[in-house]
Design a protein around this motif. Sequence first.
Motif, mmCIF file in Angstrom:
data_model
loop_
_atom_site.group_PDB
_atom_site.id
_atom_site.type_symbol
_atom_site.label_atom_id
_atom_site.label_comp_id
_atom_site.label_asym_id
_atom_site.label_seq_id
_atom_site.Cartn_x
_atom_site.Cartn_y
_atom_site.Cartn_z
ATOM 1 N N UNK A 131 1.135 -1.099 0.103
ATOM 2 C CA UNK A 131 -0.421 0.133 -0.219
ATOM 3 C C UNK A 131 0.969 1.710 -0.330
ATOM 4 N N UNK A 132 0.317 2.482 -0.908
ATOM 5 C CA UNK A 132 1.126 3.306 -0.924
ATOM 6 C C UNK A 132 1.047 4.175 -0.020
ATOM 7 N N UNK A 133 2.000 5.169 0.696
ATOM 8 C CA UNK A 133 2.003 5.781 2.028
ATOM 9 C C UNK A 133 2.498 7.165 2.293
ATOM 10 N N UNK A 134 2.764 7.711 1.110
ATOM 11 C CA UNK A 134 2.473 9.367 1.333
ATOM 12 C C UNK A 134 2.317 9.382 -0.762
ATOM 13 N N UNK A 135 2.286 10.894 -0.993
ATOM 14 C CA UNK A 135 2.058 11.552 -1.993
ATOM 15 C C UNK A 135 0.737 11.418 -2.584
ATOM 16 N N UNK B 42 18.938 10.888 -6.668
ATOM 17 C CA UNK B 42 19.968 9.545 -6.690
ATOM 18 C C UNK B 42 18.734 7.984 -6.297
ATOM 19 N N UNK B 43 19.255 8.782 -4.445
ATOM 20 C CA UNK B 43 19.113 7.556 -3.726
ATOM 21 C C UNK B 43 17.555 7.471 -3.580
ATOM 22 N N UNK B 44 16.348 8.185 -3.747
ATOM 23 C CA UNK B 44 15.279 7.920 -3.652
ATOM 24 C C UNK B 44 14.615 7.354 -5.040
ATOM 25 N N UNK B 45 15.436 7.788 -5.997
ATOM 26 C CA UNK B 45 14.783 6.411 -7.212
ATOM 27 C C UNK B 45 15.774 5.131 -6.916
ATOM 28 N N UNK B 46 16.748 5.046 -5.851
ATOM 29 C CA UNK B 46 17.334 3.745 -6.044
ATOM 30 C C UNK B 46 16.294 2.857 -4.918
ATOM 31 N N UNK B 47 15.425 3.131 -4.117
ATOM 32 C CA UNK B 47 14.701 3.751 -2.912
ATOM 33 C C UNK B 47 12.888 3.781 -3.213
ATOM 34 N N UNK B 48 12.517 3.201 -3.835
ATOM 35 C CA UNK B 48 11.441 3.551 -4.080
ATOM 36 C C UNK B 48 10.369 2.896 -3.210
ATOM 37 N N UNK B 49 10.281 1.811 -2.799
ATOM 38 C CA UNK B 49 9.053 0.933 -2.113
ATOM 39 C C UNK B 49 10.088 1.401 -0.667
ATOM 40 N N UNK B 50 10.838 1.976 -0.290
ATOM 41 C CA UNK B 50 10.668 2.189 1.077
ATOM 42 C C UNK B 50 9.379 3.354 1.271
#
Length: 301
Positions: free
Chosen positions: A146-150, A292-300
């Motif tokens: 489940x998406x929990x932000x945005x 760049x970090x956000x793109x690599x950790x999209x599932x967090x």
Amino acid sequence: SANRDALVGVHEEYAGDPRFNFIALPKNVGKRKAQIAAIRRSCGDLVLNVDSDTILAPDVITRLALKMQDQAVGAAMGQLAASNRSETWLTRLIDMEYWLACNEERAAQARFGAVMCCCGPCAMYRRSALVSLLDQYETQRFRGKPSDFGEDRHLTILMLKAGFRTEYVPEAVAATVVPNSMGPYLRQQLRWARSTFRDTLLAFQLLRGLNIYLTLDVIGQNIGPLLLSLSILAGLAQFVTTGTVPWTACLMIAAMTIVRCSVAAFRARQLRFLGFSLHTLINIFLLLPLKAYALCTLSNS
């Protein structure tokens, strides 16, 4: 909120007022589910979403409601400012960043009927449209979770996907608390970056039915940081391998910064926007690596 004690005074003051209806959920379930619970209990034609750290100008509801008289408009957002602008150098920069985001980016998108993200601190929605979208909104998932932000961006995109216009109303001013130190600011930017990347694919699917400017805008917002990153990496590689400074790239970035800040200072009639040049350094050395970090950790979460 998880802090129930903070709500006691508000409840005591307004619980007896027939205009207000308090919904106390059994536990803190996050913004999205709290929104959905309130929307499903609401009965008005329009729903105004306001963050708890936001103060509205007295005429905000009137100005947004006037825009919503057009039945083709599904959502409208107001102009955001930092209520704690004078606290630190960072809050001053963020206040200018909000002005630019609202009066350049959102204003330009609204010109073509599609603001791509109606910001949470002050956004009005057509209730009939919201109700039809709640199931999609509630069940949004990313990589099986489940998406929990945005929430703000996703709800706006769902509204556009349903065929409604989204608008920006610069006269509807809302002042919100912004981070006053670098740690909270970077955490906020990390959440926003992940949200943007997650919803970019859905946004691309909409573009065929929207104005060509919006296609260029969405592509530019995603390609722009990549091109800037490549320029920085190429400059560093040149410096390491040849010992020479890439003056051409440095001067080009500086020139673009000066032009942007000068235009903002002229349009806002405020010289302080020249100081927004400092944000370019924050963008290059902090926000680009963070994206760049956000793109690599999209599932967090």
